[in-house]
Design an enzyme around this catalytic site. Structure first.
Site, PDB file in Angstrom:
ATOM      1  N   LYS A   1       0.843  -1.202   0.000  1.00 40.44           N
ATOM      2  CA  LYS A   1       0.000   0.000   0.000  1.00 40.44           C
ATOM      3  C   LYS A   1       0.879   1.253   0.000  1.00 40.44           C
ATOM      4  O   LYS A   1       2.086   1.172   0.270  1.00 40.44           O
ATOM      5  CB  LYS A   1      -0.922  -0.026   1.218  1.00 40.44           C
ATOM      6  CG  LYS A   1      -0.196  -0.005   2.564  1.00 40.44           C
ATOM      7  CD  LYS A   1      -1.141  -0.267   3.727  1.00 40.44           C
ATOM      8  CE  LYS A   1      -0.393  -0.254   5.052  1.00 40.44           C
ATOM      9  NZ  LYS A   1      -1.246  -0.688   6.175  1.00 40.44           N
TER      10      LYS A   1
ATOM     11  N   TYR B   1      16.111  30.127   8.888  1.00 39.77           N
ATOM     12  CA  TYR B   1      14.888  30.760   9.413  1.00 39.77           C
ATOM     13  C   TYR B   1      14.884  30.807  10.936  1.00 39.77           C
ATOM     14  O   TYR B   1      15.265  29.835  11.610  1.00 39.77           O
ATOM     15  CB  TYR B   1      13.655  29.961   8.967  1.00 39.77           C
ATOM     16  CG  TYR B   1      13.267  30.164   7.536  1.00 39.77           C
ATOM     17  CD1 TYR B   1      12.934  31.432   7.052  1.00 39.77           C
ATOM     18  CD2 TYR B   1      13.185  29.080   6.666  1.00 39.77           C
ATOM     19  CE1 TYR B   1      12.551  31.599   5.724  1.00 39.77           C
ATOM     20  CE2 TYR B   1      12.799  29.239   5.350  1.00 39.77           C
ATOM     21  CZ  TYR B   1      12.485  30.511   4.888  1.00 39.77           C
ATOM     22  OH  TYR B   1      12.102  30.671   3.589  1.00 39.77           O
TER      23      TYR B   1
ATOM     24  N   MET C   1      11.974  24.371   3.120  1.00 32.80           N
ATOM     25  CA  MET C   1      11.200  23.573   2.163  1.00 32.80           C
ATOM     26  C   MET C   1      12.096  22.759   1.242  1.00 32.80           C
ATOM     27  O   MET C   1      11.832  21.584   0.974  1.00 32.80           O
ATOM     28  CB  MET C   1      10.300  24.490   1.327  1.00 32.80           C
ATOM     29  CG  MET C   1       9.357  23.719   0.418  1.00 32.80           C
ATOM     30  SD  MET C   1       8.378  24.758  -0.668  1.00 32.80           S
ATOM     31  CE  MET C   1       7.382  25.663   0.499  1.00 32.80           C
TER      32      MET C   1
HETATM   33  C1  LIG Z   1      -0.518  -1.743   6.878  1.00 31.61           C
HETATM   34  C2  LIG Z   1      -1.151  -3.029   7.204  1.00 31.61           C
HETATM   35  C3  LIG Z   1      -0.379  -4.205   7.255  1.00 31.61           C
HETATM   36  C4  LIG Z   1       1.139  -4.191   7.200  1.00 31.61           C
HETATM   37  O1  LIG Z   1       1.610  -3.764   8.461  1.00 31.61           O
HETATM   38  P1  LIG Z   1       3.170  -3.648   8.803  1.00 31.61           P
HETATM   39  O2  LIG Z   1       3.183  -3.246  10.232  1.00 31.61           O
HETATM   40  O3  LIG Z   1       3.714  -2.597   7.904  1.00 31.61           O
HETATM   41  O4  LIG Z   1       3.778  -4.973   8.546  1.00 31.61           O
HETATM   42  C5  LIG Z   1      -1.042  -5.416   7.408  1.00 31.61           C
HETATM   43  N1  LIG Z   1      -2.392  -5.458   7.548  1.00 31.61           N
HETATM   44  C6  LIG Z   1      -3.156  -4.340   7.551  1.00 31.61           C
HETATM   45  C7  LIG Z   1      -4.627  -4.463   7.720  1.00 31.61           C
HETATM   46  C8  LIG Z   1      -2.563  -3.088   7.390  1.00 31.61           C
HETATM   47  O5  LIG Z   1      -3.318  -1.988   7.404  1.00 31.61           O
END
Ligand SMILES: *Cc1c(COP(=O)(O)O)cnc(C)c1O
Length: 351
Positions: A35, A244, A292
């Site tokens: 993801k 800054y 930035m």
């Molecule tokens: C993000 C996520 C994972 C992976 O988790 P990690 O801690 O990065 O291994 C697995 N299952 C779900 C439902 C998640 O949201």
């Protein structure tokens, strides 16, 4: 060129997957969570490297991410969607053969009505209170759902990065109470859950951060290096300030390197006056605030003018940098900006 280079080691990612795969119980399949563009490292390239390593089940957050991964992988590997089947997702799910992990009665109704016979999984809430059906809902619809033939029943642990936390055992007990005896593959563990031991593994694990070299997977291979070009060097006198807010003032005559890379590139503002960069093996403190596009680094003690400084590399992992910003490796990784030149390196190694 002022553009910094982010090196992403695909073989290290594959080696981490193999390591996690070996840690899982023998009859447990090891998936891969890619993801958020594979935690910022590029979902297409990472997915192909992991498919080559042997991964067959991939997880993304939403259907749009699934589309990018399907394009990279082609037909075959299963791509599951944690957010389930949202209104407007039906065509994407159908056309790209995605497997939504249904979270609610609404989603279940939507999926079974609009795409009858198409693959899906179910998420159960075992105490995290984020996604999934509560036990009362599950009891009400389990028979109907099991009849429709889910590919997977899954839940997620809230405290898996703290092995001693009582929540882990409580969620395990709840997951078993909700699913023991059903004839559907089950999944509970992400990276932290794999490390908790085989009773958490069930049929499929879902590691994410461990693939990318982050805690809690302590024996992971680091997967990223980030080298920032020095734009300018300047000598300043005692009492002069840098950047800054005049947030750093020289207490001795100093040489300051202005380095390409700032908060727009994911170098969090919280790193100001706290992070360290590296000239080879020599640490150099980041002084003043993070701007930035640039940061400023005290290089007074170096023998040679540096052309680049490393902020991620052999001396500093994503979790080291996270500690300096009071955050977690996940946030460092997923913030690495779009401006870097991405160099995918493949350095075959033992798993
Ligand atoms: C993000 C996520 C994972 C992976 O988790 P990690 O801690 O990065 O291994 C697995 N299952 C779900 C439902 C998640 O949201």
């Amino acid at each position: 060129m002022a553009t910094a280079t982010l090196s992403i080691d695909l073989d290290a990612i594959a080696a981490n997957w193999h390591q996690l795969n070996r840690m899982s119980a023998a009859d447990t399949q090891t998936g891969a969570v890619i993801k958020a563009d594979a935690y910022g490292l590029g979902a297409g390239r990472v997915a192909r490297a992991l498919a080559h390593a042997g991964a067959r089940r991939f997880f993304v957050a939403c259907a749009e991410e699934g589309a990018a991964v399907r394009q990279a992988l082609g037909q075959g590997p299963q791509i599951s969607v944690f957010s389930g089947h949202m209104a407007g997702d039906t065509d994407t799910i159908n056309d790209l053969d995605l497997t939504p992990m249904l979270n609610s009665i609404d989603q279940i109704t939507r999926h079974l009505e609009s795409l009858p016979g198409r693959p899906f999984g179910v998420q159960l809430n075992t105490g995290m209170n984020r996604l999934g059906l509560d036990s009362v809902e599950w009891e009400a619809v389990a028979a109907l759902i099991l009849e429709a033939g889910p590919e997977l029943v899954m839940s997620h642990l809230a405290c898996a990065d703290e092995p001693g936390h009582q929540m882990n055992a409580a969620q395990l007990t709840e997951f078993r109470a909700m699913t023991d005896g059903i004839d559907v593959p089950r999944s509970l563990a992400a990276t932290g859950g794999i490390l908790l031991g085989p009773e958490y593994h069930f049929d499929l694990t879902r590691p994410g951060i461990g693939l990318y070299g982050g805690l809690p997977f302590e024996t992971a291979n680091p997967t990223v290096a980030l080298s920032l070009p020095v734009i300018q060097l300047r000598d300043i006198a005692i009492g002069q300030s840098v950047g800054y807010g005049c947030a750093w003032v020289a207490e001795a005559p100093s040489q300051i390197a202005t380095v390409s890379g700032g908060y727009a590139d994911g170098l969090l503002r919280a790193l100001g006056n706290r992070a360290v960069l590296w000239a080879g093996d020599v640490p150099c403190p980041l002084v003043g605030r993070v701007s930035m596009d640039v940061i400023t680094v005290d290089v007074s003690h170096l023998d040679q003018a540096p052309r680049t400084l490393d902020i991620l590399g052999p001396h500093q992992t994503i979790d080291d940098l996270a500690a300096a910003a009071d955050t977690i490796g996940y946030e460092i990784l997923t913030n690495l900006g779009a401006r870097y030149t991405r160099r995918y390196v493949e350095q075959p190694r033992r798993g």
